[in-house]
Design a protein around this motif. Sequence first.
Motif, short mmCIF file in Angstrom:
data_model
loop_
_atom_site.label_atom_id
_atom_site.label_comp_id
_atom_site.label_asym_id
_atom_site.label_seq_id
_atom_site.Cartn_x
_atom_site.Cartn_y
_atom_site.Cartn_z
N THR A 115 -5.05 -6.35 14.92
CA THR A 115 -5.00 -6.71 13.51
C THR A 115 -6.30 -7.36 13.06
N ALA A 116 -6.81 -8.27 13.89
CA ALA A 116 -8.04 -8.97 13.53
C ALA A 116 -9.23 -8.03 13.45
N LEU A 117 -9.25 -7.00 14.29
CA LEU A 117 -10.37 -6.06 14.31
C LEU A 117 -10.15 -4.86 13.39
N GLY A 118 -9.01 -4.83 12.70
CA GLY A 118 -8.73 -3.71 11.81
C GLY A 118 -8.38 -2.43 12.54
N TRP A 119 -7.79 -2.55 13.72
CA TRP A 119 -7.44 -1.38 14.53
C TRP A 119 -5.98 -0.97 14.39
N SER A 120 -5.24 -1.60 13.49
CA SER A 120 -3.82 -1.30 13.36
C SER A 120 -3.63 0.12 12.81
N THR A 121 -2.51 0.71 13.16
CA THR A 121 -2.19 2.05 12.67
C THR A 121 -1.89 1.98 11.18
N PRO A 122 -2.55 2.76 10.35
CA PRO A 122 -2.30 2.71 8.91
C PRO A 122 -0.91 3.22 8.57
N ALA A 123 -0.40 2.76 7.42
CA ALA A 123 0.92 3.19 6.95
C ALA A 123 0.76 3.87 5.60
N ILE A 124 1.59 4.86 5.37
CA ILE A 124 1.53 5.57 4.09
C ILE A 124 2.08 4.70 2.98
N SER A 125 1.48 4.76 1.82
CA SER A 125 1.90 3.98 0.67
C SER A 125 1.96 4.89 -0.54
N ALA A 126 3.13 4.94 -1.18
CA ALA A 126 3.28 5.79 -2.35
C ALA A 126 2.77 5.14 -3.61
N SER A 127 2.56 3.82 -3.59
CA SER A 127 2.17 3.10 -4.80
C SER A 127 0.67 2.99 -4.97
N SER A 128 -0.09 3.21 -3.90
CA SER A 128 -1.54 3.12 -4.01
C SER A 128 -2.17 3.94 -2.90
N GLY A 129 -3.47 3.99 -2.91
CA GLY A 129 -4.20 4.73 -1.89
C GLY A 129 -4.64 3.85 -0.75
N ASP A 130 -4.07 2.65 -0.61
CA ASP A 130 -4.48 1.73 0.44
C ASP A 130 -4.04 2.25 1.81
N HIS A 131 -4.61 1.63 2.83
CA HIS A 131 -4.23 1.88 4.23
C HIS A 131 -4.44 3.32 4.63
N GLY A 132 -5.44 3.96 4.05
CA GLY A 132 -5.77 5.31 4.49
C GLY A 132 -4.97 6.39 3.81
N SER A 133 -4.05 6.06 2.90
CA SER A 133 -3.29 7.09 2.22
C SER A 133 -3.97 7.45 0.92
N HIS A 134 -3.65 8.64 0.40
CA HIS A 134 -4.25 9.13 -0.83
C HIS A 134 -3.14 9.37 -1.85
N ALA A 135 -3.24 8.75 -3.02
CA ALA A 135 -2.21 8.86 -4.04
C ALA A 135 -2.35 10.16 -4.81
N HIS A 136 -1.22 10.70 -5.22
CA HIS A 136 -1.18 11.91 -6.04
C HIS A 136 -0.40 11.57 -7.31
N GLY A 137 -0.83 12.08 -8.42
CA GLY A 137 -0.06 11.95 -9.65
C GLY A 137 0.11 10.53 -10.10
N ALA A 138 1.25 10.24 -10.71
CA ALA A 138 1.49 8.93 -11.33
C ALA A 138 2.20 7.97 -10.43
N GLY A 139 2.46 8.32 -9.19
CA GLY A 139 3.12 7.39 -8.28
C GLY A 139 4.59 7.73 -8.14
N ALA A 140 5.28 6.88 -7.40
CA ALA A 140 6.69 7.14 -7.12
C ALA A 140 7.56 6.89 -8.32
N SER A 141 8.65 7.60 -8.35
CA SER A 141 9.61 7.41 -9.43
C SER A 141 10.33 6.09 -9.27
N ALA A 142 10.60 5.43 -10.36
CA ALA A 142 11.28 4.14 -10.30
C ALA A 142 12.78 4.32 -10.09
#
Length: 500
Positions: free
Chosen positions: A253-280
């Motif tokens: 964690t300190a070295l930034g070696w953690s496995t990234p996780a997918i995020s539907a709300s943003s492009g953080d952690h190595g994921s790429h967002a498409h469209g307007a985001g997840a449905s509420a």
Amino acid sequence: MTAPVIARPDAETTAPPRRAGWAALRPLVLRLHFYAGILIAPFLLAAALTGLLYATSFQVEKVVYRHELTVPARTAQVPLAQQVAAARAEHPEGTVTAVRPSAGPGQTTRILLNVPGLAESTQLAVFVDPHTGRVRGTLESYGSSGALPVRAWISSLHRNLHLGETGRLYSELAASWLWVVALGGLLLWLGRRRSDRRPRRLLAPERGTRGLRRLVSWHGAIGLWAVTGLLFLSATGLTWSKYAGENVDELRTALGWSTPAISASSGDHGSHAHGAGASASTARDVGVDQVLRAASAEGLSGPLEVVWPGEDGTYVVKEIDKQWPQRLDQVAVDPATGHVVAELRFADYPLAAKLTRWGIDGHMGLLFGLVNQLLLAALAAGVITLIVLGYRMWWRRRPTRGFARPYQRGAWRQVHWAVLVPLAAVALGVGYFLPLMGISLAAFLLIDALLGLRSRKAAAAAPTVPQPATPSHLDEEKPQNPDTPENSHPHKEQHPLTTK
């Protein structure tokens, strides 16, 4: 007339000269390799035996659960939603968490349910015939790998001997010391061959030897072939350990070696967002079949796992073909629209995260399938052979036979400060990072010091007599004829570590 006093070999009459070379370090390495081998070998033997059993568990699982895992192959399949409905009807008390569609003709679909009363990290797997939509059977499924009961039982045996958290200490102790024993043995073997580095002499046992020299030769040659795999097993095994594993996680964690996780709300952690985001809202759901089609359009292919909507309200479709690590992409799909709203490609993982993934899958026998399992089985058999040979060598030279003298204690005093201080610093650092190793090493040193104190007291109380010259240790090369009486009785040679 007073008899002359003969100085004992272990008497500290004068301070030895300090040396920085291999000659000064070799006694330290030899004692450490010996003590670690003798005292840690039972833990390593248990880990190797259970690891060898685990390497075969994948094939055992396929045979034992053939009815649940396979069906007569056909071409047509019913919709996946219908298969999920069949599993729900069979177990209405469960909540669907994920679905693993049939990966090919003749393979069942696996629907995973959360059911009250199951242990932690355990789900109920319902197996459905994809061609008819009928339930074939139900089994418990363990962990993210989806191990079924037989493989899960073997895995637990390897991990903790079915002793729970306390049992994990055995595997952590084995993994913590395995790399020390392996590297120490490598140094000793290369040092023994320092005068002749021909490949045949390094990679294969000596020909025409008998007795103890033959055992040492086989022990060293097998160890040289296995050392890389042993270091790999030690490093990856520590990631599952109780105390060292926590330190590994903090370091990653300190070295930034953690496995990234997918995020539907943003492009953080190595994921790429498409469209307007997840449905509420998930009031409208396009269904799992449309979700799979959306993932397929993004290039994902089986075997797949569809994770049911969680807190972010999206389906997550994952490639789970760990035999080929490049096929671990993920996408998040909005259940209301059926559109992909985020993606995470394995190619975008940091290098350290990729290495971690490959290392864990390799340790579990998933990477490259059968080839990986055969390599693990060979490594486990190699460790078992090394331990048996090591104990056989000790038994032939055991202290009760009264012929062997140990290396002088206090060999560390001969090591130059420029080498000794960094070694001590490294030992303290490793002991902190690997707590069980640090504690056990301190216990070894304390026991060795107490044995040395007892030997000095016994030597001071005993009458002094001239000591015959002791032969050199068998590791010091000298021409020998294996057929001579001297070589046929290896107990006449000096062993460096046994104590009276």
